[in-house]
Design an enzyme around this catalytic site. Structure first.
Site, PDB file in Angstrom:
ATOM      1  N   ASP B 244       0.617  -1.539  -0.143  1.00 32.98           N
ATOM      2  CA  ASP B 244      -0.178  -0.247  -0.166  1.00 32.98           C
ATOM      3  C   ASP B 244       0.786   1.227   0.118  1.00 32.98           C
ATOM      4  O   ASP B 244       1.113   1.711  -0.820  1.00 32.98           O
ATOM      5  CB  ASP B 244      -0.396  -0.041   0.973  1.00 32.98           C
ATOM      6  CG  ASP B 244      -1.709  -1.153   1.327  1.00 32.98           C
ATOM      7  OD1 ASP B 244      -1.631  -1.977   2.240  1.00 32.98           O
ATOM      8  OD2 ASP B 244      -2.736  -0.675   0.660  1.00 32.98           O
ATOM      9  N   GLU B 245       1.606   1.456   0.469  1.00 32.46           N
ATOM     10  CA  GLU B 245       3.022   2.295   0.725  1.00 32.46           C
ATOM     11  C   GLU B 245       3.480   2.518  -0.663  1.00 32.46           C
ATOM     12  O   GLU B 245       2.989   3.846  -0.358  1.00 32.46           O
ATOM     13  CB  GLU B 245       3.811   1.877   1.878  1.00 32.46           C
ATOM     14  CG  GLU B 245       4.670   3.336   2.166  1.00 32.46           C
ATOM     15  CD  GLU B 245       5.622   3.322   3.329  1.00 32.46           C
ATOM     16  OE1 GLU B 245       5.644   2.171   4.184  1.00 32.46           O
ATOM     17  OE2 GLU B 245       6.749   3.875   3.576  1.00 32.46           O
ATOM     18  N   ARG B 246       3.915   1.636  -1.315  1.00 29.22           N
ATOM     19  CA  ARG B 246       4.437   1.650  -2.876  1.00 29.22           C
ATOM     20  C   ARG B 246       3.734   1.995  -3.521  1.00 29.22           C
ATOM     21  O   ARG B 246       4.345   2.439  -4.334  1.00 29.22           O
ATOM     22  CB  ARG B 246       5.618   0.783  -3.207  1.00 29.22           C
ATOM     23  CG  ARG B 246       6.546   0.280  -1.908  1.00 29.22           C
ATOM     24  CD  ARG B 246       6.999  -1.448  -1.768  1.00 29.22           C
ATOM     25  NE  ARG B 246       7.789  -1.272  -0.866  1.00 29.22           N
ATOM     26  CZ  ARG B 246       8.790  -2.222   0.394  1.00 29.22           C
ATOM     27  NH1 ARG B 246       8.501  -3.258  -0.584  1.00 29.22           N
ATOM     28  NH2 ARG B 246       9.540  -2.400   0.892  1.00 29.22           N
ATOM     29  N   VAL B 248       1.880   4.752  -3.183  1.00 31.56           N
ATOM     30  CA  VAL B 248       1.442   6.161  -3.203  1.00 31.56           C
ATOM     31  C   VAL B 248       2.411   6.664  -4.027  1.00 31.56           C
ATOM     32  O   VAL B 248       1.643   7.397  -5.370  1.00 31.56           O
ATOM     33  CB  VAL B 248       1.394   6.252  -1.304  1.00 31.56           C
ATOM     34  CG1 VAL B 248       1.158   7.676  -1.335  1.00 31.56           C
ATOM     35  CG2 VAL B 248       0.409   5.894  -0.638  1.00 31.56           C
TER      36      VAL B 248
END
Lengths: 259, 382
Positions: B244-246, B248
């Site tokens: 999920d973080e990547r 962004v």
């Protein structure tokens, strides 16, 4: 309390408007359309009245082609309960009076206690429909409203309109027509929940015949649109400060006739 | 418009318009203020929460909107135009880096207590994984959480943590069984008002609108009930959350780069040198085209990842490669735009200058290029 809000879809304020090929209308290619900002104040105020009273219905209404559905949907997303879309080829070249006539026919059918509009649409800035609508209905009307308070019984509304240096306060018996000025409130943004909820709300398509109206020849004809002349380029005065200032003053006095 | 199949519906468009208006009215005008404060005003989280923007993908049971990733992608694309990369980062730490594991693996009680207020914007969350001695090498973290009855006792430190000063709670990764290798880490929620917790802010060269710091844990005691999911499954849960973080920077990057490209083109069309606008010189026209080739390619790569997220497919390989591609594209665009702006591109308030320092982080944060390539190499069986 049932409130009807009449809105207009207009080009986004950031749009660089161009005159169309016919010289009488604007080129709509690539335009982003929005709800006219003054109309958003009207929508917001209607929603606040409903929320304050804890009950009621807010109906958004607009006249225009298919694309106007998006503007109505945006009102539904803000919280209006349903929408009415006056969409008919008979209205393709309406003027303000014919628009007011169509709106008046809907108001007569819907019988709201209050009609809210923006003080003017920001496209042609006519600011006429609200007054014409009130006149056709025989209802009292107040423009440039900065504050309003509907009484507890829903019989009258106290409205304060903007005048030079202050507010002019009226009590109007309901039903009445009010036109919102900037500053009446701060319109809410449609929330994601509101946007998704708007999908399920009704947008009723209404034709001229549904209102017992036919094609009405416009009494107002646009003869032509002209773009503003391009601004003449600026001028840089060269030279040392004392002589440049002298030249600047001379140019302001003699060329620009500004001083 | 490209991406019609992902977010072309009337609802997506209405959502984009509303989000744009919000971002441009309430966030962008305050971009400099947030830079000077070194962090966004915490009140903006509450406003974002009111708008329903902090839980787009989360279950309505916890106040989320229950929508698919495409809506969240619209939000990230619009958020990046808030004119302050640090603020965008701070907000996305909340939505995409510190809460997905809680939403996926957390107990009901934990979600009620921490996810609900995070979605409302009443709480700000931070993700605490990286340490002074371990960033890319996540398994090398040393912060320990030791069981003491119903409590975890935490000791150690975390480094480069965004939302440090604003955070109400941390999603912490700690070692709980040093002998168990990848099965010895646990994700624990640590409220920042717990005694023994302290921090120091770091002075970053870019992304100055976010509060990034060094965290200290000195016998910090939190209930074992604050464990996200299963104890000793923290590493796996965090690897999942990293996807999920990547996403962004992959989603936001092409939009941010296009915006800088547009601003720079505007300048190049106006700025006259040697008798004609910069944009009329072939050397510069080619620069703009070359940049747009990269931006367009990155945008398509982003759309591919968004499609997979919407379909619920594993994006690990795609997002790992995309993150490298987008981050390098942005750095290339930023440095090229600085060049096109010339001297003014070296002044802090210039958008290219800001991008130049802000976007330098892209190949480091959230998984350095080297780590992304290792992940991809493994998945490609190289």
């Amino acid at each position: 309390m049932k409130i009807l809000v009449a809105i207009k879809q207009v080009p986004d304020t950031a749009t660089q408007v161009k005159v169309g090929g016919d010289g009488k209308s604007i080129d709509t290619a690539g335009i982003t359309w929005i709800v006219s900002p003054y109309d958003e104040y009207a929508v917001e105020e209607a929603l606040r009245i409903k929320e304050k009273r804890g009950q009621g219905e807010v109906v958004a209404i607009s006249l225009g082609p298919d694309r106007v559905r998006e503007a109505l949907r945006s009102c539904l997303a803000m919280g209006c309960d349903r929408a009415i879309h006056l969409n008919d080829a008979a209205w393709s070249a309406v003027d303000t009076l014919a628009t007011a006539r169509a709106l008046a026919a809907v108001v007569t059918q819907e019988a709201p206690q209050l009609v809210l509009c923006g003080r003017q649409a920001i496209d042609d800035d006519m600011g006429a429909v609200t007054a014409q609508l009130a006149e056709l209905l025989g209802w009292p009307c107040a423009y440039w409203i900065m504050e309003e308070a509907v009484d507890a019984d829903g019989k009258t509304v106290r409205a304060a309109r903007q005048v030079e240096g202050g507010l002019e306060v009226f009590d109007l018996p309901l039903p009445a027509v009010l036109a919102a000025q900037k500053g009446l409130n701060e319109p809410r943004y449609p929330t994601l929940k509101g946007i998704m909820g708007a999908k399920k709300k009704e947008i009723k398509d209404v034709k001229a015949a549904d209102l017992g109206l036919g094609a009405e020849p416009a009494q107002l004809a646009v003869l032509g649109l002209e773009a503003l002349p391009p601004r003449p380029p600026g001028r840089i005065i060269e030279g040392d400060v004392p002589s440049a200032v002298k030249e600047l003053v001379r140019a302001l006095r003699e060329d620009a006739k500004a001083i | 418009m490209a991406g019609e199949d992902i977010y072309g519906s009337p609802e997506h468009q209405a959502f984009r318009a509303a989000t744009r208006k919000f971002v441009q009215t309430e966030l962008a005008p305050r971009a400099r203020e947030f830079d000077e404060a070194g962090r966004p005003d915490k009140a903006i989280f509450r406003r974002l929460g009111e708008m329903g923007l902090l839980g787009i993908r989360y279950d309505p049971k916890y106040g989320g909107q229950g929508l698919d990733y495409s809506y969240h992608a619209v939000f990230l694309e619009e958020l990046t135009l808030c004119d302050n990369a640090g603020v965008g980062m701070g907000v996305s730490v909340q939505t995409d880096m510190a809460t997905p594991a809680l939403a996926r693996f957390g107990s009901e009680a934990l979600k009620e207590r921490y996810l609900v207020p995070a979605i409302r914007g009443e709480h700000v969350a931070a993700i605490a994984v990286t340490e002074p001695g371990a960033g890319s090498d996540v398994a090398g973290i040393k912060t320990r959480a030791v069981r003491d009855g119903d409590w975890w006792v935490i000791n150690g430190s975390k480094m480069f943590i965004t939302n440090t000063a604003n955070a109400d709670w941390l999603c912490l990764l700690a070692v709980t069984d040093p002998a168990a290798g990848y099965h010895g880490y646990t994700q624990i929620i640590v409220p920042t008002d717990t005694p023994g917790f302290s921090y120091r802010l770091l002075d970053k060269i870019g992304n100055r609108g976010s509060d990034t710091g060094l965290l200290f844990f000195d016998d910090v005691r939190v209930p074992v009930a604050n464990t996200i999911g299963d104890a000793n499954r923290g590493f796996q849960q965090q690897m999942n959350q990293f996807q999920d973080e990547r996403m962004v920077p992959v989603v936001a990057g092409p939009v941010a780069a296009r915006r800088l490209w547009e601003l720079t083109l505007e300048h190049a069309q106006q700025r006259v040198a040697f008798g004609k606008p910069l944009a009329k010189m072939q050397v510069n026209r080619f620069k703009f085209v070359e940049m747009m080739i990269q931006i367009t390619a990155a945008q398509e790569v982003a759309h591919r990842c968004i499609r997979k997220m919407v379909a619920g497919e594993d994006v690990t390989l795609d997002v790992s490669m995309a993150k490298v591609f987008v981050a390098n594209m942005k750095q290339y665009v930023a440095t090229t735009c600085v060049q096109l702006f010339g001297g003014s591109g070296y002044i802090r308030e210039n958008p290219a200058a800001r991008a130049y320092v802000d976007w330098r982080l892209g190949t480091i944060g959230g998984g350095a290029d080297e780590v992304m390539k290792e992940v991809a190499a493994k998945l490609l069986r190289i």
